[in-house]
Design an enzyme around this catalytic site. Structure first.
Site, mmCIF file in Angstrom:
data_model
loop_
_atom_site.group_PDB
_atom_site.id
_atom_site.type_symbol
_atom_site.label_atom_id
_atom_site.label_comp_id
_atom_site.label_asym_id
_atom_site.label_seq_id
_atom_site.Cartn_x
_atom_site.Cartn_y
_atom_site.Cartn_z
ATOM 1 N N CYS A 31 0.805 -1.226 0.000
ATOM 2 C CA CYS A 31 0.000 0.000 0.000
ATOM 3 C C CYS A 31 0.840 1.279 0.000
ATOM 4 C CB CYS A 31 -0.949 0.003 1.190
ATOM 5 S SG CYS A 31 -2.173 -1.326 1.127
ATOM 6 N N HIS A 91 -3.590 7.239 0.855
ATOM 7 C CA HIS A 91 -3.817 5.926 0.260
ATOM 8 C C HIS A 91 -5.253 5.509 0.539
ATOM 9 C CE1 HIS A 91 -3.915 1.699 -0.448
ATOM 10 N NE2 HIS A 91 -3.913 1.398 0.839
ATOM 11 N N ASN A 111 -9.817 -0.449 -2.803
ATOM 12 C CA ASN A 111 -8.406 -0.308 -2.437
ATOM 13 C C ASN A 111 -7.561 -0.934 -3.543
ATOM 14 O OD1 ASN A 111 -5.812 -0.576 -1.394
ATOM 15 N ND2 ASN A 111 -6.484 -1.245 0.628
#
Length: 335
Positions: A114, A262, A292
């Site tokens: 991530c 993020h 995501n």
């Protein structure tokens, strides 16, 4: 010494839209449950045979390169961030070099999940700052959909992730008041197993072990996440690393024109927004429609924010990420 600036941005997502209602037909879940916990309404999944991690990265990169005005023959280096490479090896960086028809420049793969794009940005920034390279192509691209447990057993994780790619061209900037002012990177490996895909891996469970056991209940090759633990750590580390970047550049929270976090979970972004007292116009979120996308989430969101005119010349832009590893980081940019 130079600074590096983002000269061009681009992103690509598959055409296949998967809504929460679509998932509810194959997983014991529903739209209300997913939105309440994550904020996600839909995501994109590739159609097998049409897109891969590399091909999406190439499509995003082509847009970024065109917008940058930098010729392909002037790209000096490639940094590709992903947790979902087309092959176990080689990584997608060299495939991008091939498919874009670049010179035989170096290609580096970054495996920081991530926070991968922040790490890739920092690496590229250092190369440009030292004068080694003038133009570096950075890509974050992910295919999650083909590696998720798309059954009710995996619903806590599988509803979160989507596929997509984002790219940026970093170029030399001689005005030291502009461009990437600083990047800040951290890790805490003691929590590595709290967000993990355990197999296949050379250290414990390789392909031969999986095949030999032929165990239909083996979940080691599906993502595992201790959601509450990740959430609690994320909100702390996000705050810390944003403040670290501001302090390093003698900036205040009031100086932030745009925060691109993020896109892990809308609830995390909302928590951070409230903690820093930022308005909706100062934070950009798009997890609602893409899910995501791990290393791709920041460049996709950054590109969209720029395309919509939410980022303008002279703005102070903050990028921040936290994820598996645990790794986290931030970047402070004067646009």
């Amino acid at each position: 010494m130079y600074h590096s600036k983002i000269a061009g941005l681009g992103f690509y997502v598959p055409s296949n839209v998967v809504t929460n209602d679509d998932l509810s037909k194959i997983i014991d879940t529903n739209d209300e449950w997913i939105q309440e916990r994550t904020g996600i309404q839909e995501r994109r999944h590739i159609i097998r045979g049409e897109d891969t991690t590399t091909s999406m990265g190439v499509k995003a990169a082509e847009i970024a390169i065109e917008r940058s005005g930098v010729a392909k023959e002037d790209i000096d280096f490639v940094v590709f961030a992903t947790l979902s490479p087309d092959y176990y090896f080689p990584g997608p960086g060299v495939l991008v070099q091939r498919d874009l028809g670049l010179r035989t420049v170096g290609a580096l793969d970054v495996r920081n999940q991530c926070s991968g794009f922040i790490y890739a940005l920092s690496v590229a920034d250092q190369y440009i700052k030292t004068g080694m390279y003038k133009n570096v192509l950075i890509i974050g691209s992910e295919v999650h959909s083909t590696g998720l447990d798309m059954t009710s057993r995996g619903r806590g994780v599988s509803v979160i992730f989507g596929d997509g790619a984002g790219a940026a061209v970093l170029s030399r900037e001689e005005d030291l008041t502009k461009g990437i002012l600083s990047t800040h990177l951290h890790s805490e490996g003691q929590h590595a197993e709290e967000l993990i895909v355990k197999a296949p891996g050379m250290g414990d469970r390789w392909v031969t072990d999986i095949l030999a056991d032929n165990d239909p209940n083996d979940e080691s090759y599906f993502p595992y996440m201790n959601g509450q633990f990740v959430f609690k750590n994320a909100v702390v580390r996000f705050s810390e690393v944003i403040n670290e970047g501001l302090q390093a550049n003698n900036l205040q929270v009031s100086d932030i024109d745009m925060l691109i976090p993020h896109q892990a979970n809308l609830r995390i972004s909302q928590f951070i927004q409230k903690k820093f007292g930022l308005t909706d116009d100062q934070v950009y979120n798009n997890i609602q429609k893409y899910g995501n996308t791990t290393a791709a989430s920041i460049p996709i969101a950054l590109t969209e924010a720029w395309e919509q005119g939410k980022i303008k010349s002279g703005d102070t832009v903050v990028l921040a990420a936290f994820g598996s590893g645990f790794t986290w980081g931030s970047a402070i940019i004067k646009w």
